[in-house]
Design an enzyme around this catalytic site. Structure first.
Site, PDB file in Angstrom:
ATOM      1  N   GLU A   1       0.829  -1.250  -0.011  1.00 46.84           N
ATOM      2  CA  GLU A   1       0.107   0.076   0.045  1.00 46.84           C
ATOM      3  C   GLU A   1       0.894   1.384  -0.124  1.00 46.84           C
ATOM      4  O   GLU A   1       0.452   2.022  -0.408  1.00 46.84           O
ATOM      5  CB  GLU A   1      -1.132  -0.077   1.376  1.00 46.84           C
ATOM      6  CG  GLU A   1      -2.137  -1.023   0.957  1.00 46.84           C
ATOM      7  CD  GLU A   1      -2.990  -0.639  -0.205  1.00 46.84           C
ATOM      8  OE1 GLU A   1      -3.020   0.484  -0.586  1.00 46.84           O
ATOM      9  OE2 GLU A   1      -3.709  -1.533  -0.550  1.00 46.84           O
TER      10      GLU A   1
ATOM     11  N   TYR B   1      -7.180   6.246   3.883  1.00 53.97           N
ATOM     12  CA  TYR B   1      -6.923   5.215   2.739  1.00 53.97           C
ATOM     13  C   TYR B   1      -6.327   3.951   3.456  1.00 53.97           C
ATOM     14  O   TYR B   1      -6.862   2.791   3.190  1.00 53.97           O
ATOM     15  CB  TYR B   1      -6.596   5.862   1.838  1.00 53.97           C
ATOM     16  CG  TYR B   1      -6.213   4.636   0.759  1.00 53.97           C
ATOM     17  CD1 TYR B   1      -7.225   4.067   0.109  1.00 53.97           C
ATOM     18  CD2 TYR B   1      -5.009   4.076   0.525  1.00 53.97           C
ATOM     19  CE1 TYR B   1      -7.109   2.857  -0.792  1.00 53.97           C
ATOM     20  CE2 TYR B   1      -4.960   3.071  -0.058  1.00 53.97           C
ATOM     21  CZ  TYR B   1      -5.962   2.606  -0.887  1.00 53.97           C
ATOM     22  OH  TYR B   1      -5.481   1.175  -1.599  1.00 53.97           O
TER      23      TYR B   1
ATOM     24  N   ASP C   1      -9.633   4.390  -3.525  1.00 56.11           N
ATOM     25  CA  ASP C   1      -8.387   4.872  -4.454  1.00 56.11           C
ATOM     26  C   ASP C   1      -8.864   5.603  -5.567  1.00 56.11           C
ATOM     27  O   ASP C   1     -10.320   5.660  -5.734  1.00 56.11           O
ATOM     28  CB  ASP C   1      -7.393   3.811  -4.470  1.00 56.11           C
ATOM     29  CG  ASP C   1      -7.627   3.037  -5.564  1.00 56.11           C
ATOM     30  OD1 ASP C   1      -8.997   2.776  -5.993  1.00 56.11           O
ATOM     31  OD2 ASP C   1      -6.800   2.649  -6.234  1.00 56.11           O
TER      32      ASP C   1
END
Length: 347
Positions: free
Chosen positions: A92, A175, A193
């Site tokens: 990520e 996120y 995203d």
């Protein structure tokens, strides 16, 4: 390409051995905006807000998108059971504004060297910057190192399972916390995203592109579209992300391959062109980012302090070069030493 054979385990006991559901990549950094647009949906407390409130449901989208994902998901290392939650977290960080093909070799080298957070935490932060190589946005390396230190000190070296615990780690925004909780631990979170935002903008809102920055309305819509079941929600998050990466792309979308083309609001409206603010492009050549990259490259290749003269040779314009170097020092990516020497940070 093959998809994971089963969704991730949602039990906290799974911890670092949990099966990652599915990550895509190419995410943007966490962004927050107080602006709103015309698309709103039910809020988490059951109240309504806006024309779509109380009417949005993803039930007609979930099965076709998840079924498509089961057949077309890319076989990526952070999707495999052995990646664990740490592998998901590393991916990520690396995939923010960076395409998968550039991330893959660095990711594999990183996990081979630092298979657990404690392994990275034991190294100086400068080693994280060195190993980051040319992925770009190297502050992500420092943030990942900081997260590894916190995980080691606060959680015994295991990536925490709770969303709030993840969010409390340094360098982790909304996120990333949602993505790790969903993809590593199979929890129910809206994972927004840029690819997911584009899919939702087209399929539900009927516009070509989402706003430049994530809005509160988009967050409400994403929550309204979440399946009720935890594991299905985690699968949906991964599947909608992959759909945006492979089919519902920013340019040259392939609607004939899309599993929800027959119910996409934008396609049914005739694909009206974007009429909002201009899409932001990114430049690199001649920018301070390019100069910073050149300076860091010298320091990454050196295993001893580097004199100012060696850095001066990488860029012809002295004012911009000095500004870029000062920025690297301010960001903690470069450590100045006496006698005009510089090195990657040790602390």
């Amino acid at each position: 390409m093959t998809a994971p054979t089963k969704p991730p385990h949602s039990s906290p006991a799974a911890h670092a051995d949990a099966v990652p559901s599915a990550l895509l990549g190419e995410q943007l950094p966490d962004t927050t905006s107080g602006t709103t647009d015309r698309t709103t949906a039910g809020t988490t407390d059951g109240t309504t807000d806006g024309p779509l409130a109380g009417t949005v449901s993803g039930a007609h989208l979930h099965s076709p998108v998840i079924d498509w994902f089961d057949s077309h998901a890319r076989d990526l290392p952070w999707r495999r059971p052995e990646a664990g939650a740490w592998g998901v977290m590393v991916s990520e960080f690396m995939l923010q504004q960076t395409p998968v093909n550039r991330v893959l070799p660095v990711y594999e080298q990183w996990l081979a060297r630092w298979p657990r957070p404690a392994d990275l935490a034991a190294e100086p932060p400068g080693e994280a910057v060195r190993a980051w190589g040319r992925l770009g946005y190297p502050r992500r390396a420092l943030r990942l190192h900081g997260a590894a230190v916190a995980i080691t000190e606060r959680h015994g070296g295991d990536v925490p399972t709770g969303h709030a615990q993840l969010l409390a780690l340094p360098g982790i925004g909304e996120y990333t916390a949602a993505a790790v909780a969903s993809f590593a631990y199979g929890q129910r979170h809206a994972v927004l995203d840029t690819n997911v935002r584009r899919v939702f903008a087209r399929a539900v809102t009927g516009v070509q592109y989402p706003p430049n920055a994530t809005t509160a309305a988009e967050r409400r819509l994403a929550r309204a579209l979440l399946p009720d079941d935890e594991r299905t929600a985690a699968r949906w998050a991964a599947a909608s992300m992959e759909l945006g990466a492979l089919v519902c792309t920013a340019k040259n979308e392939t609607c004939q391959r899309c599993p929800i083309a027959d119910r996409c609001a934008w396609r049914l409206a005739g694909k009206p062109e974007h009429d909002g603010p201009p899409r932001r492009g990114q430049t690199y050549a001649g920018t301070d980012r390019q100069v910073r990259g050149k300076l860091l490259a010298v320091l990454r290749d050196a295993h001893a302090p580097v004199p100012q003269a060696a850095l001066d040779r990488v860029w012809h314009e002295p004012v911009q070069r000095a500004r870029a170097l000062d920025g690297l020092v301010a960001d903690g990516l470069v450590e100045p030493l006496p006698d005009g020497l510089y090195r990657l940070p040790l602390t």
